[in-house]
Motif scaffolding. Structure first.
Motif, short mmCIF file in Angstrom:
data_model
loop_
_atom_site.label_atom_id
_atom_site.label_comp_id
_atom_site.label_asym_id
_atom_site.label_seq_id
_atom_site.Cartn_x
_atom_site.Cartn_y
_atom_site.Cartn_z
N ALA A 34 43.36 40.87 38.22
CA ALA A 34 43.39 39.64 37.42
C ALA A 34 42.90 38.47 38.25
CB ALA A 34 44.82 39.38 36.93
N LYS A 35 42.76 37.34 37.58
CA LYS A 35 42.43 36.09 38.26
C LYS A 35 43.69 35.50 38.91
CE LYS A 35 38.80 34.81 34.94
NZ LYS A 35 38.37 33.81 33.91
N LEU A 36 43.48 34.80 40.01
CA LEU A 36 44.59 34.06 40.60
C LEU A 36 44.90 32.86 39.72
CD1 LEU A 36 43.67 35.84 43.04
CD2 LEU A 36 44.33 33.91 44.49
N GLN A 37 46.16 32.71 39.34
CA GLN A 37 46.50 31.66 38.40
C GLN A 37 46.27 30.27 38.99
OE1 GLN A 37 50.51 33.38 37.66
NE2 GLN A 37 49.92 33.39 35.50
N GLN A 38 46.50 30.11 40.31
CA GLN A 38 46.29 28.80 40.92
C GLN A 38 44.81 28.51 41.13
OE1 GLN A 38 48.06 31.25 42.13
NE2 GLN A 38 50.21 30.61 42.22
N THR A 39 44.01 29.58 41.31
CA THR A 39 42.57 29.42 41.54
C THR A 39 41.83 30.41 40.65
OG1 THR A 39 43.15 28.99 43.85
CG2 THR A 39 40.81 29.20 43.34
N SER A 64 38.96 30.92 39.83
CA SER A 64 37.65 31.41 40.26
C SER A 64 37.77 32.50 41.33
CB SER A 64 36.80 30.26 40.80
OG SER A 64 37.43 29.65 41.91
N ARG A 65 39.01 32.92 41.63
CA ARG A 65 39.24 34.00 42.58
C ARG A 65 39.95 35.15 41.86
NH1 ARG A 65 42.48 31.91 47.59
NH2 ARG A 65 41.68 33.85 48.51
N TYR A 66 39.72 36.37 42.36
CA TYR A 66 40.32 37.56 41.78
C TYR A 66 41.21 38.24 42.82
CZ TYR A 66 36.32 36.84 38.67
OH TYR A 66 35.39 36.29 37.83
N GLY A 67 42.17 39.00 42.31
CA GLY A 67 43.06 39.71 43.23
C GLY A 67 43.70 40.90 42.55
N LEU A 68 44.40 41.69 43.35
CA LEU A 68 45.14 42.84 42.86
C LEU A 68 46.62 42.50 42.88
CD1 LEU A 68 44.44 45.76 41.94
CD2 LEU A 68 45.09 46.51 44.24
N PHE A 69 47.31 42.80 41.77
CA PHE A 69 48.71 42.43 41.60
C PHE A 69 49.53 43.67 41.28
CE2 PHE A 69 46.14 38.79 40.62
CZ PHE A 69 46.86 37.68 41.03
N SER A 70 50.83 43.58 41.58
CA SER A 70 51.76 44.57 41.04
C SER A 70 51.89 44.32 39.54
CB SER A 70 53.13 44.45 41.71
OG SER A 70 53.80 43.29 41.24
N LEU A 71 52.45 45.26 38.82
CA LEU A 71 52.61 45.08 37.37
C LEU A 71 53.60 43.97 37.05
CD1 LEU A 71 52.60 48.77 36.12
CD2 LEU A 71 50.71 47.14 36.18
N GLY A 72 54.40 43.58 38.03
CA GLY A 72 55.32 42.46 37.85
C GLY A 72 54.71 41.13 38.20
N GLY A 73 53.41 41.11 38.53
CA GLY A 73 52.73 39.85 38.80
C GLY A 73 52.73 39.43 40.25
N GLU A 74 53.18 40.29 41.18
CA GLU A 74 53.19 39.96 42.61
C GLU A 74 51.82 40.25 43.21
OE1 GLU A 74 55.76 38.77 44.41
OE2 GLU A 74 57.26 38.79 42.79
N GLU A 109 37.02 35.56 47.58
CA GLU A 109 36.75 34.16 47.92
C GLU A 109 36.53 33.36 46.65
OE1 GLU A 109 37.05 33.09 50.89
OE2 GLU A 109 37.25 35.04 51.88
N VAL A 110 36.59 32.04 46.77
CA VAL A 110 36.34 31.17 45.63
C VAL A 110 34.93 31.39 45.11
CG1 VAL A 110 36.15 28.78 44.86
CG2 VAL A 110 37.99 29.43 46.43
N GLY A 111 34.81 31.67 43.83
CA GLY A 111 33.51 31.86 43.21
C GLY A 111 32.87 33.21 43.48
N GLU A 112 33.58 34.11 44.18
CA GLU A 112 33.03 35.42 44.50
C GLU A 112 32.91 36.28 43.25
OE1 GLU A 112 33.97 37.95 48.27
OE2 GLU A 112 35.43 38.51 46.73
N ALA A 113 31.85 37.07 43.17
CA ALA A 113 31.64 37.94 42.01
C ALA A 113 32.71 39.03 41.95
CB ALA A 113 30.25 38.57 42.08
#
Length: 756
Positions: free
Chosen positions: A473-478, A480-490, A498-502
């Motif tokens: 998912a996208k980072l809620q604070q940023t 334009s960045r993506y990340g991997l989260f636990s199913l609980g949102g951690e 990085e910011v703006g990274e594909a």
């Protein structure tokens, strides 16, 4: 409450539902007639609401009710006629309170057992008498009613519920609340059971009248109230499993109650339930609800609340906050089990139906660990108390069909018989499943799907459509960045883009972590503390100058010491330290700088071999390394090698075998550690060989350190456990594409702790 008023209140809601009072009384004959039954009885009121008017629907509340009902009937000896369920539109405020007063209040007598369960939304509301603070409340099916001037909400105050529970004439009362009260501003991952509070909303006058009336009464009972969260800001979440949705807390709790029987301290059960929640992707910490907020965690050693069978290890004590004092729901340290199972031996399920003159048996399998259920394969086997084996032929969610392996018994099968795991069959082609968040744009989901498809053994789904392991998912604070989260949102640390990274670049960055996460998923599938037939005990300890301090203990629960076993007592735990840790968290806390060890006791009649694998807080794989002493210690280019760890029968081994040169020291905060201790009657030949392929330097020869090739190790581990089974040739056509694991040959314990 007067009978006339009760019927009036029921009549009003039945009119809305289009059901006549006579029809309701006819439907309810099964529990009204129960009034004539002698005490002691077991009564339950189970509430589940998925569908709310003009509010996003929940998914798992009805399954929560089914999970609780099947548990109470098959494991704790409740009669179906004594369990009243109110679901969906039936679960209005008026109906819930009226059913509570009539089904529980009028029928319960001293020493009767009472269980109340609620699954649905929670929220917060202001009272006119206390305008400066918000109060917790349960959201009922008829959420609100409009008046000319104000919005009236049909909530049941948490305070009202606690007073209702205390008004019952028996102390043997347990309530389970799978809900939460603070709605997050945005939800990432699993659904949460909390509605945004409304400062304009006002409680219905009838609710306030009932609260006022209850406050004037003498309230004799001291119920046990289990809440889904201990932190007010935590969210109670629900997950999608193998063909069904359920509340994470309810599922973890009921699964634990199915499989485990013994009871010692609250700390053991807390760590089990929270371990399970963590594996399901949530950091929820269950709690024991207390009115007395300023007197928590007092005298909790040897605590064992109402829903716990006797014998050995704690069965039901998920709460982490224990209140004690006048007016509170407090419990002294010698509270004993009140609700005992009919059978003191745990089980993975029960026979729910029989067809074709006993040839086909239907099973309810809510006792299997949740992470295992999804992959539980055809030809897995269960044993009955009569020693017959049932062979699994098909499974859908928690229900399965099985056949008797050999029909040579004169004892007929019966509905309600408990079944215990004998052989676990797992597929070899297990993937890591990544859910794509609905907050991603369509092109982002397409790019992510394409990028993840380049990895072997990784698949993608849309969140909420199929079970998954992690969330992209996208980072809620940023955004334009993506990340991997636990199913609980951690957020999984150290792998965000990085910011703006594909999208594709971020996914490529995940490659090493995906391999580690899949490895951890595989070794978690070995967990079988409840079903293992090896007599083993493992204790995690902090080493001190006097005696070791016990952090947590695990032991197989379906084995017993024999007369030939060597009985060696463990050191006395530092109870003051344990109480201090428990007062703040249900997961044990280990201070930085602690010297740690595992003490493993082999009570079986065979030698056992040991492997320890795990994840630290940033999801880096670690392992126990048992180094061989080099034959030529002065040779600089000697390659470090690892050796098997074996424990002879009747012996106890401490690991790592610490000395001044090689000690396991917690040197820095990792916040959270999860470790899997796996033991087998056969050597871990392939696992040790895979460990020795990694290039370890002499400087890295610590007893517990990084695991460099985690996926290879996890696959080798499963193959070693498969090789230890003697049943491969008996299960034709299964061995080639499956792992076959015999409960007589392995045991796997899960340990989790925090570092501060």
């Amino acid at each position: 409450m007067k009978r006339r008023r009760f019927l009036h209140r029921i009549g009003s809601i039945l009119a809305v539902l289009g059901v006549t009072e006579a029809e309701w009384l006819t439907l309810g004959n099964r529990y009204y007639q129960a009034l004539a039954q002698p005490s002691s009885r077991k009564l339950a009121l189970l509430i589940g609401i998925n569908q709310y008017p003009q509010i996003p629907a929940l998914s798992g509340c009805l399954m929560d009710v089914e999970l609780q009902r099947e548990l109470l009937i098959h494991r704790f000896g409740f009669q179906g006629s004594d369990i009243l369920t109110l679901t969906e539109e039936q679960a209005s405020r008026e109906f819930i309170e009226a059913a509570f007063l009539d089904h529980l209040g009028k029928q319960a007598k001293p020493d009767d057992v009472v269980v109340f369960h609620f699954s649905g939304y929670g929220s917060r509301v202001k009272l006119e008498t206390s305008p400066d603070r918000m109060q917790n409340a349960l959201v009922t099916a008829n959420v609100s009613q409009k008046s000319q001037d104000d919005k009236i909400v049909n909530y049941i105050l948490e305070e009202t519920l606690l007073l209702l529970l205390r008004s019952l004439p028996t102390d043997r009362v347990t309530a389970v609340l799978d809900t939460s009260y603070y709605a997050p501003s945005s939800v990432l991952g699993l659904k949460t059971r909390a509605l945004q509070e409304s400062v304009e909303a006002k409680l219905a006058a009838d609710e306030l009248d009932l609260l006022k009336q209850l406050k004037t009464q003498k309230l004799p009972s001291t119920p046990v109230v289990l809440a889904a969260t201990s932190n007010p800001k935590q969210s109670a979440r629900e997950g999608l499993f193998s063909g069904f949705s359920a509340g994470l807390f309810t599922y973890a709790l009921t699964q634990y109650l199915w499989e485990f029987t013994p009871a010692t301290t609250i700390q053991v059960a807390l760590s089990h339930v929270e371990n399970s929640l963590s594996k399901l992707g949530s950091k929820q910490q269950p709690a024991l609800l207390s009115n007395q907020k300023n007197s928590l965690a007092q005298d909790v050693e040897n605590f064992s609340p109402n829903l716990s069978p006797t014998k050995g290890e704690a069965l039901n004590s998920p709460p982490s906050l224990v209140g004690k004092g006048a007016g509170g729901l407090g419990f002294p340290d010698d509270v004993k089990s009140q609700l005992l199972p009919d059978n003191t031996i745990g089980a993975e399920g029960a026979v729910s139906a029989i067809e074709e003159d006993g040839k086909t048996v239907h099973l309810w399998l809510a006792g299997l660990p949740p992470q295992v259920l999804l992959y539980y394969g055809v030809n897995s086997r269960f044993t009955l108390a009569t020693t017959e084996q049932l062979v699994l032929r098909s499974r859908t969610g928690l229900t399965a069909k099985a056949q008797i392996s050999k029909i040579d018994s004169t004892t007929p099968l019966q509905v309600g018989q408990l079944v215990q795991e004998a052989v676990r069959v797992l597929p070899r082609n297990i993937n890591l499943t990544i859910a794509l968040d609905t907050g991603l744009e369509r092109i982002e989901r397409v790019d992510a799907t394409s990028a993840f498809a380049t990895f072997s053994r990784v698949s993608t789904v849309v969140i909420g459509e199929k079970p998954a392991d992690y969330l992209f998912a996208k980072l809620q604070q940023t955004p334009s960045r993506y990340g991997l989260f636990s199913l609980g949102g951690e957020l999984i640390p150290n792998i965000t883009g990085e910011v703006g990274e594909a999208v594709k670049l971020t996914v490529q960055r995940l490659a090493p972590k995906l391999s580690t996460l899949l490895a951890a998923k595989l070794w978690r599938l070995t967990e079988n503390q409840g079903s293992s037939r090896l007599a083993l005990k493992a204790t995690l300890e902090i080493i001190s100058d006097t005696s070791p301090s016990v952090v947590m203990q695990r032991e197989t629960v379906r084995t017993f010491k024999t007369e030939t076993s060597i009985k060696k007592s463990l050191p006395t735990p530092n109870s003051a330290r344990a109480k201090q840790q428990l007062s703040a968290n249900s997961t044990p806390i280990v201070p930085i700088g602690s010297r740690m060890q595992y003490r493993v006791e082999n009570q079986s009649d065979r030698p056992v071999y040991l492997i320890l694998l795990g994840l630290n807080n940033n999801h880096t794989a670690i392992a126990l390394h048992s180094w061989k002493t080099p034959q030529e210690p002065n040779t600089a280019d000697t390659k470090p090698l690892l050796k098997e760890v074996v424990i002879p029968p009747g012996e106890t081994l401490t690991l790592p075998q610490t000395n001044a040169a090689s000690a396991w020291v917690i040197s820095e905060p990792a916040l959270f550690n999860e470790q899997q201790l796996i033991l087998s009657t056969a050597p871990f030949s392939e696992t040790v060989a895979a460990l020795n392929t990694a290039k370890y330097s002499t400087a890295e020869q610590s007893p517990i350190g990084p695991l460099l090739n985690s996926l290879d190790i996890a696959q080798a581990l499963l193959q070693d456990l498969h090789n230890a089974s003697a049943l491969k040739t008996e299960i034709n056509g299964t061995a080639a594409d499956s792992y076959i694991l015999d409960v007589n040959n392995w045991a796997s314990f899960s340990f989790s702790f925090q570092v501060m």
